[in-house]
Design a protein around this motif. Structure first.
Motif, PDB file in Angstrom:
ATOM      1  N   GLY A   1       1.937   6.999 -11.892  1.00 59.99           N
ATOM      2  CA  GLY A   1       3.269   6.784 -12.438  1.00 59.99           C
ATOM      3  C   GLY A   1       4.332   6.370 -11.444  1.00 59.99           C
ATOM      4  N   GLU A   2       4.006   6.269 -10.165  1.00 58.44           N
ATOM      5  CA  GLU A   2       4.971   5.884  -9.150  1.00 58.44           C
ATOM      6  C   GLU A   2       4.695   4.464  -8.676  1.00 58.44           C
ATOM      7  OE1 GLU A   2       5.604   8.615  -5.945  1.00 58.44           O
ATOM      8  OE2 GLU A   2       5.227  10.340  -7.238  1.00 58.44           O
ATOM      9  N   GLN A   3       5.712   3.604  -8.782  1.00 54.14           N
ATOM     10  CA  GLN A   3       5.560   2.220  -8.344  1.00 54.14           C
ATOM     11  C   GLN A   3       5.421   2.166  -6.827  1.00 54.14           C
ATOM     12  OE1 GLN A   3       8.487  -0.600  -9.812  1.00 54.14           O
ATOM     13  NE2 GLN A   3       8.148  -1.912  -8.038  1.00 54.14           N
TER      14      GLN A   3
ATOM     15  N   TYR B   1      -4.180   4.455 -12.043  1.00 52.50           N
ATOM     16  CA  TYR B   1      -3.742   3.212 -11.422  1.00 52.50           C
ATOM     17  C   TYR B   1      -3.287   2.275 -12.523  1.00 52.50           C
ATOM     18  CZ  TYR B   1      -6.350   5.111  -7.514  1.00 52.50           C
ATOM     19  OH  TYR B   1      -6.799   5.936  -6.514  1.00 52.50           O
ATOM     20  N   ALA B   2      -2.151   1.641 -12.337  1.00 48.93           N
ATOM     21  CA  ALA B   2      -1.625   0.769 -13.375  1.00 48.93           C
ATOM     22  C   ALA B   2      -1.054  -0.504 -12.761  1.00 48.93           C
ATOM     23  CB  ALA B   2      -0.526   1.482 -14.175  1.00 48.93           C
ATOM     24  N   MET B   3      -1.152  -1.573 -13.534  1.00 54.14           N
ATOM     25  CA  MET B   3      -0.539  -2.832 -13.162  1.00 54.14           C
ATOM     26  C   MET B   3       0.252  -3.305 -14.373  1.00 54.14           C
ATOM     27  SD  MET B   3      -2.192  -6.381 -11.826  1.00 54.14           S
ATOM     28  CE  MET B   3      -2.698  -6.980 -13.434  1.00 54.14           C
ATOM     29  N   GLU B   4       1.472  -3.723 -14.137  1.00 51.59           N
ATOM     30  CA  GLU B   4       2.367  -4.152 -15.208  1.00 51.59           C
ATOM     31  C   GLU B   4       2.859  -5.558 -14.896  1.00 51.59           C
ATOM     32  OE1 GLU B   4       6.170  -2.117 -17.219  1.00 51.59           O
ATOM     33  OE2 GLU B   4       6.336  -2.374 -15.050  1.00 51.59           O
TER      34      GLU B   4
ATOM     35  N   ASP C   1       5.649  -7.744 -16.114  1.00 56.39           N
ATOM     36  CA  ASP C   1       6.891  -7.646 -16.884  1.00 56.39           C
ATOM     37  C   ASP C   1       7.460  -9.044 -17.102  1.00 56.39           C
ATOM     38  OD1 ASP C   1       9.377  -7.163 -17.971  1.00 56.39           O
ATOM     39  OD2 ASP C   1       9.964  -5.677 -16.462  1.00 56.39           O
ATOM     40  N   ARG C   2       7.499  -9.447 -18.361  1.00 58.91           N
ATOM     41  CA  ARG C   2       8.052 -10.751 -18.740  1.00 58.91           C
ATOM     42  C   ARG C   2       9.328 -10.585 -19.557  1.00 58.91           C
ATOM     43  NH1 ARG C   2       2.218 -13.196 -20.345  1.00 58.91           N
ATOM     44  NH2 ARG C   2       1.699 -13.943 -18.261  1.00 58.91           N
ATOM     45  N   SER C   3       9.933  -9.400 -19.519  1.00 59.38           N
ATOM     46  CA  SER C   3      11.060  -9.108 -20.400  1.00 59.38           C
ATOM     47  C   SER C   3      12.398  -9.598 -19.866  1.00 59.38           C
ATOM     48  CB  SER C   3      11.141  -7.603 -20.663  1.00 59.38           C
ATOM     49  OG  SER C   3      11.426  -6.903 -19.467  1.00 59.38           O
ATOM     50  N   GLY C   4      12.519  -9.842 -18.578  1.00 56.93           N
ATOM     51  CA  GLY C   4      13.804 -10.255 -18.013  1.00 56.93           C
ATOM     52  C   GLY C   4      13.813 -11.729 -17.662  1.00 56.93           C
ATOM     53  N   GLY C   5      14.834 -12.127 -16.961  1.00 58.41           N
ATOM     54  CA  GLY C   5      14.943 -13.515 -16.550  1.00 58.41           C
ATOM     55  C   GLY C   5      13.946 -13.898 -15.472  1.00 58.41           C
ATOM     56  N   THR C   6      13.535 -12.928 -14.654  1.00 56.46           N
ATOM     57  CA  THR C   6      12.549 -13.156 -13.600  1.00 56.46           C
ATOM     58  C   THR C   6      11.342 -12.277 -13.866  1.00 56.46           C
ATOM     59  OG1 THR C   6      14.293 -13.604 -11.986  1.00 56.46           O
ATOM     60  CG2 THR C   6      12.128 -13.041 -11.104  1.00 56.46           C
ATOM     61  N   GLU C   7      10.166 -12.888 -13.988  1.00 52.33           N
ATOM     62  CA  GLU C   7       8.952 -12.110 -14.205  1.00 52.33           C
ATOM     63  C   GLU C   7       8.588 -11.346 -12.935  1.00 52.33           C
ATOM     64  OE1 GLU C   7       5.791 -14.543 -15.705  1.00 52.33           O
ATOM     65  OE2 GLU C   7       6.972 -15.190 -17.424  1.00 52.33           O
ATOM     66  N   GLU C   8       7.895 -10.211 -13.130  1.00 45.44           N
ATOM     67  CA  GLU C   8       7.530  -9.372 -11.989  1.00 45.44           C
ATOM     68  C   GLU C   8       6.217  -8.667 -12.260  1.00 45.44           C
ATOM     69  OE1 GLU C   8       9.633  -6.006  -9.118  1.00 45.44           O
ATOM     70  OE2 GLU C   8      10.563  -6.529 -11.024  1.00 45.44           O
ATOM     71  N   LEU C   9       5.378  -8.614 -11.254  1.00 48.77           N
ATOM     72  CA  LEU C   9       4.118  -7.883 -11.297  1.00 48.77           C
ATOM     73  C   LEU C   9       4.313  -6.595 -10.508  1.00 48.77           C
ATOM     74  CD1 LEU C   9       1.052  -7.954 -11.985  1.00 48.77           C
ATOM     75  CD2 LEU C   9       0.724  -9.021  -9.751  1.00 48.77           C
ATOM     76  N   ARG C  10       4.046  -5.441 -11.144  1.00 48.95           N
ATOM     77  CA  ARG C  10       4.239  -4.148 -10.485  1.00 48.95           C
ATOM     78  C   ARG C  10       2.944  -3.355 -10.484  1.00 48.95           C
ATOM     79  NH1 ARG C  10       8.446  -4.020 -14.495  1.00 48.95           N
ATOM     80  NH2 ARG C  10      10.318  -4.971 -13.634  1.00 48.95           N
ATOM     81  N   ARG C  11       2.737  -2.592  -9.415  1.00 55.46           N
ATOM     82  CA  ARG C  11       1.566  -1.726  -9.313  1.00 55.46           C
ATOM     83  C   ARG C  11       2.027  -0.283  -9.137  1.00 55.46           C
ATOM     84  NH1 ARG C  11      -1.075  -6.136  -8.771  1.00 55.46           N
ATOM     85  NH2 ARG C  11      -2.437  -7.058  -7.392  1.00 55.46           N
TER      86      ARG C  11
ATOM     87  N   SER D   1       0.843  -1.188   0.000  1.00 54.95           N
ATOM     88  CA  SER D   1       0.000   0.000   0.000  1.00 54.95           C
ATOM     89  C   SER D   1       0.878   1.238   0.000  1.00 54.95           C
ATOM     90  CB  SER D   1      -0.909   0.003   1.239  1.00 54.95           C
ATOM     91  OG  SER D   1      -0.139   0.103   2.421  1.00 54.95           O
ATOM     92  N   ARG D   2       0.247   2.351  -0.311  1.00 47.99           N
ATOM     93  CA  ARG D   2       0.942   3.636  -0.246  1.00 47.99           C
ATOM     94  C   ARG D   2      -0.075   4.743  -0.132  1.00 47.99           C
ATOM     95  NH1 ARG D   2       1.122   7.009  -5.167  1.00 47.99           N
ATOM     96  NH2 ARG D   2       2.620   8.228  -4.023  1.00 47.99           N
TER      97      ARG D   2
END
Length: 143
Positions: free
Chosen positions: A72-74, A53-56, A58-68, A39-40
């Motif tokens: 514009g600030e994670q 509000y955004a959710m990304e 990311d499957r571009s690197g060696g480790t996938e990651e879900l970001r919120r 939370s923030r």
């Protein structure tokens, strides 16, 4: 929503929450019913101003990651290494849908404030305003 049930009013004012739910309830790999979340505080006012509000996923690197993100600030991320391989695949490697929901009741905010909703003070008639919805996809590895 301009007014909230008493239990929500007891949470930190102007706070955005993001949570990954997966696996079984209770417990499971994502600690259900609480989930893996973050939370923030909001910039400005969550309840009276529009925010982005955004959710990304990311499957571009060696480790996938879900970001919120908010405006514009994670503010939260979960890497695939936070859970076992099967759980991550079950949660992310399929089509998705978007649910816009103004909920009354349920387990939230029980894990945050210790209160369950609805309470006798809960009143119907809240509103949810959405300015726009956008779904975007960029190149890179996909599964």
């Amino acid at each position: 929503m301009r007014s909230a049930p008493e239990a929500i009013r007891s949470l930190p004012a102007n706070t955005t929450y993001g949570t990954l739910h997966c696996g079984s309830n209770p417990g499971g790999p994502c600690n259900e019913t609480t989930g893996l979340g973050g939370s923030r505080p909001c910039a400005g006012t969550c309840k009276t101003e529009y925010h982005e509000y955004a959710m990304e996923l990311d499957r571009s690197g060696g480790t996938e990651e879900l970001r919120r993100y908010v405006d514009g600030e994670q503010f939260h991320s979960v890497k695939e290494t936070a859970v076992d391989t099967r759980t991550w695949a079950d949660a992310t490697h399929h089509g998705h849908f978007l649910l816009l929901n103004l909920a009354m009741g349920g387990g939230f905010p029980d894990g945050v404030s210790g209160q369950r909703t609805p309470t006798p003070a809960t009143q119907p008639g809240g509103s949810l305003s959405v300015d726009y919805v956008s779904v975007e996809s960029t190149g890179g590895a996909s599964k």
